[in-house]
Design a protein around this motif. Structure first.
Motif, mmCIF file in Angstrom:
data_model
loop_
_atom_site.group_PDB
_atom_site.id
_atom_site.type_symbol
_atom_site.label_atom_id
_atom_site.label_comp_id
_atom_site.label_asym_id
_atom_site.label_seq_id
_atom_site.Cartn_x
_atom_site.Cartn_y
_atom_site.Cartn_z
ATOM 1 N N LEU A 1 0.820 -1.212 0.000
ATOM 2 C CA LEU A 1 0.000 0.000 0.000
ATOM 3 C C LEU A 1 0.850 1.257 0.000
ATOM 4 O O LEU A 1 0.558 2.223 -0.698
ATOM 5 N N ARG B 1 -13.347 -3.940 6.558
ATOM 6 C CA ARG B 1 -12.209 -4.569 7.245
ATOM 7 C C ARG B 1 -12.309 -6.091 7.183
ATOM 8 O O ARG B 1 -11.310 -6.792 7.023
ATOM 9 N N ASN C 1 -7.282 -1.299 0.824
ATOM 10 C CA ASN C 1 -7.343 0.103 0.430
ATOM 11 C C ASN C 1 -7.966 0.911 1.575
ATOM 12 O O ASN C 1 -9.029 0.550 2.086
ATOM 13 N N PRO C 2 -7.347 2.020 1.988
ATOM 14 C CA PRO C 2 -7.854 2.777 3.144
ATOM 15 C C PRO C 2 -9.282 3.282 3.002
ATOM 16 O O PRO C 2 -9.940 3.532 4.015
ATOM 17 N N LEU D 1 -11.676 0.994 5.068
ATOM 18 C CA LEU D 1 -11.347 0.510 6.402
ATOM 19 C C LEU D 1 -11.956 1.304 7.548
ATOM 20 O O LEU D 1 -12.585 0.739 8.439
ATOM 21 N N HIS D 2 -11.753 2.609 7.579
ATOM 22 C CA HIS D 2 -12.182 3.439 8.707
ATOM 23 C C HIS D 2 -12.675 4.788 8.195
ATOM 24 O O HIS D 2 -12.247 5.246 7.121
ATOM 25 N N THR E 1 -9.598 7.268 7.494
ATOM 26 C CA THR E 1 -8.804 7.009 6.291
ATOM 27 C C THR E 1 -9.627 7.237 5.028
ATOM 28 O O THR E 1 -9.088 7.667 4.000
ATOM 29 N N GLN F 1 -16.115 5.194 5.339
ATOM 30 C CA GLN F 1 -15.623 4.056 4.575
ATOM 31 C C GLN F 1 -16.706 3.495 3.653
ATOM 32 O O GLN F 1 -17.903 3.628 3.920
#
Length: 293
Positions: free
Chosen positions: A17, A195, A205-206, A209-210, A213, A222
């Motif tokens: 990444l 996630r 990939n961010p 995820l959260h 990010t 996300q």
């Protein structure tokens, strides 16, 4: 296009990444080994992996996340996981002229020629040719071939949009699903779905995820993986599809997490059509169709 480069091991994780993100960082993207080549000089690129074993634990974990039953053959969308490391290797290669950050997966077409058994050893090759024109930039087709027992078992084309300057030519019309099915059922998608899917797919990939990010990359929170929305859609009709089948999908509006989506599928003489939509306004997240191969 030159012969495929061989990829050993699993290309993924934090190091991948970071390597994929660096070409998008001003200043850093001019350093040797990170600097990208010119788009006008790009003639294509390919990577391959040999004797990749389809592991029972990974297939079962993927099936559980995507809604497939546990079987001794893999879900029709599963081989994408074997190709994804090759996608990342290509995007991270200095000869590939575009940074991975900003590549948007807009369409996917899969053709399974036969069922693939758990435990099989497969050879996987992914290639990308020169870009195609699009109204908002260029399209890049990542074409994958999965072979086993001396013949092609599975093929796919993942089409990515890179926004920006286009190339000469007429833009091709994308996948159309006339009269997509309506009604159906609602699915509640949890906040940690990205996630969970990242843990089995390797696609961390961010944006998936959260909230933090995702916001850093322009999303309010996300979003679900497009390939999860496709896998979940296929899982709902999987027991009615032949082993040799083509599945095509267009990814439309991102699915924010958590959220509720509506899923509908219908059959006609050509096969199945399916849609994942926003239940509030009917706007599509995904439109797809299947035909016998």
């Amino acid at each position: 296009m030159t012969a495929p480069k061989t990829l050993t091991g699993e290309h993924g994780g934090l190091a991948t990444l970071v390597r994929a993100a660096l070409p998008a960082v001003p200043g850093v993207n001019r350093l040797p080994g990170i600097r990208k080549g010119l788009a006008r000089d790009f003639t294509g690129l390919a990577y391959s992996r040999e004797a990749v074993v389809v592991e029972r634990a990974r297939v079962d974990a993927y099936a559980a996340v995507c809604g497939f039953p546990r079987r001794d053959v893999v879900p029709v969308t599963f081989p994408h996981l074997l190709a994804f490391p090759l996608h990342m290797a290509i995007m991270s290669d200095a000869d590939f002229p575009y940074a991975a950050i900003g590549m948007v997966h807009v369409e996917n077409a899969i053709t399974a020629h036969r069922a693939i058994g758990v435990g099989e050893a497969l050879d996987v090759t992914t290639s990308v040719a020169t870009p195609r024109p699009h109204a908002r930039g260029v399209l890049l087709d990542f074409t994958t071939t999965v072979s086993g027992e001396g013949r092609t078992a599975w093929e796919s084309t993942s089409t990515y949009l890179r926004r920006g300057r286009s190339v000469d030519g007429d833009a091709a019309q994308g996948l159309e699903v006339p009269d997509p099915p309506t009604g159906g059922v609602e699915w509640r998608l949890p906040a940690d779905l990205g996630r969970t899917y990242a843990a089995v797919s390797g696609d961390a990939n961010p944006i998936h995820l959260h909230p933090l990010t995702a916001r850093a990359l322009g999303f309010p929170r996300q979003i679900a993986h497009g390939m999860w929305t496709l896998a979940r859609s296929v899982a709902a009709i999987e027991n009615r599809l032949p082993d040799a089948v083509t599945v095509e999908a267009a990814f439309k509006k991102p699915v924010l997490l958590p959220s509720t989506v509506r899923y509908a599928a219908g059959q006609d003489d050509a096969g199945w059509t399916f849609a994942m939509t926003n239940p509030k306004d009917g706007s599509p997240h995904l439109l797809g169709r299947t035909t016998p191969a």
